[in-house]
Design a protein around this motif. Structure first.
Motif, PDB file in Angstrom:
ATOM      1  N   VAL A 342     -14.954  28.496  -2.427  1.00  0.00           N
ATOM      2  CA  VAL A 342     -14.447  29.186  -1.161  1.00  0.00           C
ATOM      3  C   VAL A 342     -13.261  30.249  -1.288  1.00  0.00           C
ATOM      4  N   LEU A 343     -12.071  30.323  -1.706  1.00  0.00           N
ATOM      5  CA  LEU A 343     -11.348  30.837  -2.753  1.00  0.00           C
ATOM      6  C   LEU A 343     -12.542  32.035  -3.511  1.00  0.00           C
ATOM      7  N   LEU A 344     -12.999  31.650  -3.936  1.00  0.00           N
ATOM      8  CA  LEU A 344     -13.748  32.804  -5.356  1.00  0.00           C
ATOM      9  C   LEU A 344     -14.408  33.717  -4.485  1.00  0.00           C
ATOM     10  N   VAL A 345     -14.748  32.777  -3.600  1.00  0.00           N
ATOM     11  CA  VAL A 345     -16.176  34.162  -2.456  1.00  0.00           C
ATOM     12  C   VAL A 345     -15.445  34.901  -1.902  1.00  0.00           C
ATOM     13  N   GLY A 346     -14.408  34.023  -1.282  1.00  0.00           N
ATOM     14  CA  GLY A 346     -13.564  34.957  -0.145  1.00  0.00           C
ATOM     15  C   GLY A 346     -12.756  36.417  -0.822  1.00  0.00           C
ATOM     16  N   LYS A 347     -12.532  36.053  -2.037  1.00  0.00           N
ATOM     17  CA  LYS A 347     -11.476  36.906  -2.731  1.00  0.00           C
ATOM     18  C   LYS A 347     -12.062  38.472  -3.424  1.00  0.00           C
ATOM     19  N   MET A 348     -13.812  38.041  -3.897  1.00  0.00           N
ATOM     20  CA  MET A 348     -14.656  39.100  -3.944  1.00  0.00           C
ATOM     21  C   MET A 348     -14.875  39.503  -2.315  1.00  0.00           C
ATOM     22  N   ILE A 349     -15.227  39.147  -1.253  1.00  0.00           N
ATOM     23  CA  ILE A 349     -15.610  40.145   0.207  1.00  0.00           C
ATOM     24  C   ILE A 349     -13.755  40.758   0.160  1.00  0.00           C
ATOM     25  N   ALA A 350     -13.216  39.638   0.121  1.00  0.00           N
ATOM     26  CA  ALA A 350     -11.574  40.454   0.564  1.00  0.00           C
ATOM     27  C   ALA A 350     -11.688  41.966   0.143  1.00  0.00           C
ATOM     28  N   THR A 351     -11.469  41.678  -1.486  1.00  0.00           N
ATOM     29  CA  THR A 351     -10.957  42.924  -1.935  1.00  0.00           C
ATOM     30  C   THR A 351     -12.335  44.097  -1.988  1.00  0.00           C
ATOM     31  N   SER A 352     -13.201  43.432  -1.881  1.00  0.00           N
ATOM     32  CA  SER A 352     -14.402  44.149  -1.727  1.00  0.00           C
ATOM     33  C   SER A 352     -13.530  45.676  -0.424  1.00  0.00           C
TER      34      SER A 352
END
Length: 600
Positions: A342-352
């Protein structure tokens, strides 16, 4: 008498002596020493390193200040979901407003003072080195520092490395411009600034050196390497004296328990290459989506988009800011596999999303974050299937950090070096190299571009194949002869007809000694005449030029200068470092730019 039409007399400079004559007359010339000698370049490299350290320290303090002001915590990611002690009545819902408040400040700052400060910064420096001879506008350093500190402090899920690379590079470019260095030497100073910034920010001088050489210069020439090393060491020494000798991440010692785990490392490396490419594509896909959706003024975009970012932070507060505390927890094995993903996918979206709404910050730290989540999850799964007979989770998390960065940025040397500096553990180098090489290879197979070069390719620039880069039209190819100047002492009423007939409605103004003072426009003259001041001296209406347009700059620079001036024509000076750098050598008009042949 000759029937040839009269020629326009050149506008003389203040000193009739040429630059070379001045050198001879004065004997030793400090500026010439800085410009031409190895010792001068060394002195400038040391100065850039020291300056980059100072700016990095200020930048880190700004991040801490704005994070404290907007979240009520030194690092909100260390205590996700907590209340903000400045507005406790809002509870955790303050994260909906923090990105909006930050965006209301840095949005106009970036839009009106340095648009190139938007985004993650490194591609702009790469472009400046490859296509602009290392020239970066001085104001970029200040705007980037404030905008990125506000963005990160307001919850932007981005890193510090992109901003500090651009800040340090702008410092190097500015000092090189003041010293009037050649383009080759100016590029070296830009790399010195980038290396110094990385070294001071992450307490990693070797990583700073290889980041600058591998990504910014893309050249390991002996002289360049030596100057960059000296700048990085100087910057790191100053930063350590001011901030302490601790690395930016405190990690325990790691070792690979069994040799057969090299197979697992290879699998992790391949997965990291896929994740690195996925991060790149998601980043630009979300940025494109934000571009399509947004229809308002650009200065307001970060604030309005901040609502979407705030909603994401409310659901996953671990994404607030850079996120080093969360990364450290993953390395320590404190999260379950599901939450790691969840953190991996969330970081991709949050940074983007942070970049897409117009935020300012780097993608290096997010790529390390993604690698830690991937590696930790992989280590947990491997431990379950092997009955626990594998290395600790943190070893795989550490390897994943380097591998995902290599997969996204395709800078394998930098990836190996920075992870070695973080751990100081030589035993981790061999598995790290295996993973990083495989991640780089998989990334290359899946995508022609890196997370940095894709931004440039979308502008039509392929740094890997210079022969395919569209030719850049220079101002020297477009400028027209300087019109006859208006001279000090002439009556305004006598030059009104010349202004009206000039086509662009702008003429140069010189003083009694023939020195260029600025320009006068038909509009300002008409306003003065309408007030009855027919005998006014045109010099009193001069519009001065604080930033000079030069003949070796590009058409884009010329159009920007025309837009800033608000006039239909601007003066053109000679290149920096030439004997004509203080002279007006041409005139750029909107008509000339529109009449230029199209680039093929």
């Amino acid at each position: 008498m000759s029937d040839a039409p009269p020629t326009t007399p050149p506008i003389p400079t203040a000193d009739p002596l040429s630059t070379r004559a001045l050198r001879t007359a004065r004997g030793w010339d400090a500026r010439h020493w800085l410009r031409e000698s190895d010792g001068g370049l060394l002195a400038l490299a040391l100065l850039v390193g020291a300056g980059a350290a100072g700016l990095a320290i200020v930048f880190r303090l700004l991040i801490h200040l704005f994070t404290e002001l907007l979240s009520g915590h030194a690092d909100y990611a260390a205590d996700p979901g907590a209340d903000n002690h400045w507005v406790p009545w809002l509870g955790p819902y303050f994260v909906l407003l923090a990105p909006v408040a930050a965006g209301l400040v840095y949005g106009p700052l970036v839009r009106y003072f340095a648009p190139e400060a938007r985004g993650h910064g490194v591609p702009e420096v790469m472009y400046a080195v490859a296509q602009r001879g290392g020239r970066i506008r001085p104001q970029v350093a200040g705007v980037k520092a404030l905008a990125s500190a506000l963005c990160i402090g307001g919850g932007g899920s981005v890193g510090r490395e992109g901003p500090i690379v651009q800040i340090g590079s702008a410092l190097g470019s500015t000092l090189g411009g003041v010293a009037r260095l050649s383009e080759a030497r100016l590029r070296v100073l830009v790399a010195c600034g980038a290396a110094g910034g990385i070294a001071a920010t992450f307490n990693a001088p070797l990583a700073g050196v290889f980041f600058a050489m591998e990504l910014i210069l893309a050249d390991f020439a002996a002289q360049s390497f030596g100057m960059v090393v000296l700048a990085a060491v100087t910057s790191s020494a100053i930063a350590r004296a001011a901030l302490g000798d601790e690395p930016f991440l405190a990690l325990p010692d790691f070792v690979l328990a069994h040799r057969w785990e090299f197979v697992l490392v290879a699998v992790l490396g391949a997965l990291a290459g896929v994740v690195g490419v996925a991060f790149t594509r998601i980043l630009y896909a979300i940025e494109d989506l934000c571009d399509r959706v947004w229809r308002g003024p650009e200065w307001l975009r970060p604030a309005v988009g901040g609502l979407a970012l705030g909603a994401l932070l409310l659901a996953l507060p671990e994404m607030y800011g850079v996120g080093y505390p969360v990364l450290g927890n993953a390395v320590d094995g404190r999260y379950a596999v599901g939450f790691l993903l969840v953190l991996l996918v969330g970081k991709m979206i949050a940074t983007s999303l942070t970049i897409g709404i117009g935020g300012s910050g780097g993608v290096f730290a997010p790529s390390l974050f993604l690698g830690a989540m991937l590696g930790a999850a992989f280590g947990e799964v491997a431990g379950r299937f092997s009955g626990g007979d594998v290395s600790q989770v943190g070893t795989y998390a550490l390897i994943g950090m380097g591998a995902v960065f290599a997969g996204s940025a395709r800078a394998p040397i930098t990836a190996v070096v920075i992870l070695f500096e973080l751990t100081g553990e030589y035993s981790i180098i061999l598995p790290m190299m295996v993973a990083i090489v495989l991640a780089t290879g998989v990334s290359h197979r899946l995508s022609a571009d890196t997370i940095y070069t894709l931004k440039l390719r979308r502008r039509g620039i392929d740094l890997a194949r210079p022969e395919l880069i569209r030719p850049t039209r220079r101002i020297a190819d477009l400028m027209v002869p300087v019109p006859e100047p208006v001279r000090e002492g002439e009556r305004l009423v006598d030059v009104a007809d010349r202004l009206a007939a000039s086509g662009a409605g702008v003429l140069p103004v010189v003083d009694a000694a023939g020195v260029f003072r600025g320009t006068v426009t038909a509009r300002s003259a008409a306003q003065q005449l309408a007030s009855g001041s027919h005998d006014a001296d045109p010099v009193s209406l001069v519009a001065g030029w604080t930033v000079r347009l030069r003949s070796d700059e590009t058409l884009a620079d010329g159009l920007a200068a025309l837009e800033r001036s608000g006039a239909a024509a601007v003066p053109v000076h000679g290149p920096v470092g030439s004997d004509a750098e203080d002279e007006v050598v041409g005139w750029l008009t909107y008509q000339a730019t529109l009449a230029a042949p199209a680039l093929r």
